[in-house]
Design a protein around this motif. Structure first.
Motif, short mmCIF file in Angstrom:
data_model
loop_
_atom_site.label_atom_id
_atom_site.label_comp_id
_atom_site.label_asym_id
_atom_site.label_seq_id
_atom_site.Cartn_x
_atom_site.Cartn_y
_atom_site.Cartn_z
N SER A 234 -29.69 111.80 -11.61
CA SER A 234 -29.89 113.04 -10.88
C SER A 234 -29.71 114.22 -11.82
O SER A 234 -29.17 114.09 -12.92
N THR A 235 -30.16 115.39 -11.39
CA THR A 235 -30.02 116.59 -12.22
C THR A 235 -28.56 116.89 -12.51
O THR A 235 -28.20 117.27 -13.63
N ALA A 236 -27.69 116.72 -11.51
CA ALA A 236 -26.26 116.98 -11.70
C ALA A 236 -25.68 116.02 -12.75
O ALA A 236 -24.85 116.43 -13.58
N GLU A 237 -26.10 114.75 -12.73
CA GLU A 237 -25.59 113.78 -13.70
C GLU A 237 -26.10 114.10 -15.10
O GLU A 237 -25.35 113.97 -16.08
N LEU A 239 -26.86 117.11 -16.23
CA LEU A 239 -26.12 118.30 -16.67
C LEU A 239 -24.69 117.92 -17.07
O LEU A 239 -24.16 118.47 -18.04
N SER A 240 -24.08 117.01 -16.34
CA SER A 240 -22.71 116.58 -16.66
C SER A 240 -22.67 115.92 -18.03
O SER A 240 -21.76 116.18 -18.83
#
Length: 266
Positions: A234-237, A239-240
């Motif tokens: 995912s985008t959040a993963e 970015l993390s």
């Protein structure tokens, strides 16, 4: 009078299965092989309600049309059951994102072992990634690389902060000479240790991302994300993962910069 042979039941749990609608259709085609159409049932539970249907399409329609809160395209459980009225054979598959549990029951050993083997080969295929072990190899590698990164970072901190002073504190009273001078660790050594620490941290993040990309997935109304393992995150993963690498690089850069100042001052 003939005695019916005892039933044989084989049960297995498969972890990290990635199942989209196309994969589910293939799995249920294998699991329902040899059963009549009226022997098959699909069911799911949502908000303490149980939905049942003779086909997966009908079950999806029933769930999407029900006046319930939440996203109808998000499924956290699905059960497939195929059972002949005579009770001689049955297949039950309980699916969740984390694990797929399969139970094959029958009075004919050849059929039981054959059906169980076909389902196992399908779920353990590389495209689906099912495994009977709940432990992730990528997660184990991530922990190993993260431990190495922490250890190397500790060496860098030790070399910059504590090592020069420790030479003077260990000197005997009145000791003089170049061997007791308060010399810092050479800058190339610090850069080498920092590079190793950054490399280990990068590997740890890579294994973490691959572990997340290979986690269990249940998409009853959609398909699996296509592309490389990075694109499945995912985008959040994503970015993390990038943020962790930037933070590690910034921290090591600050430490090495401090070491460079000490080196110049020495």
């Amino acid at each position: 009078m003939t005695t019916q042979p005892p039933a044989i039941t084989l049960k297995h749990a498969y972890h990290r299965c990635r199942l989209g609608r196309r994969q589910l259709d293939g799995l249920f085609a294998i699991a329902s092989s040899g059963f009549s159409a009226d022997a098959v049932e699909f069911s799911t539970e949502r908000h303490n309600r149980t939905f049942c249907a003779a086909t997966l399409d009908h079950l999806v329609t029933a769930v999407s049309s029900a006046p319930l809160p939440g996203d109808p395209n998000h499924w956290d459980n699905l059960t497939f059951t195929a059972k002949e009225v005579s009770g001689k054979c049955a297949v039950r598959v309980e699916l969740a994102p984390e694990v797929v549990e399969v139970a094959v029951t029958g009075t004919e050993p050849t059929w039981v072992y054959g059906a169980d083997a076909q389902i196992r080969l399908f779920l353990e295929d590389e495209a689906i990634g099912g495994t009977t072990s709940s432990r992730s190899e990528e997660r184990r590698k991530m922990r190993s690389e993260a431990s190495m990164a922490f250890f190397l970072t500790g060496l860098v901190v030790y070399a910059v902060v504590w090592f020069p002073g420790s030479r003077m504190s260990s000197a005997p009273p009145g000791a003089t000479g170049p061997e007791w001078e308060n010399k810092p660790v050479p800058l190339p050594g610090l850069i080498f240790l920092a590079a190793l620490a950054l490399y280990a941290a990068g590997n740890a993040v890579r294994h973490w991302a691959r572990d997340r990309a290979g986690r269990g997935y249940l998409a009853v109304t959609g398909e699996l994300p296509s592309g490389s393992w990075w694109k499945t995150l995912s985008t959040a993963e994503q970015l993390s993962a990038v943020s962790v690498l930037i933070a590690v690089l910034a921290a090591l850069g600050t430490i090495v910069s401090a070491g460079a100042d000490v080196f110049k001052g020495g």
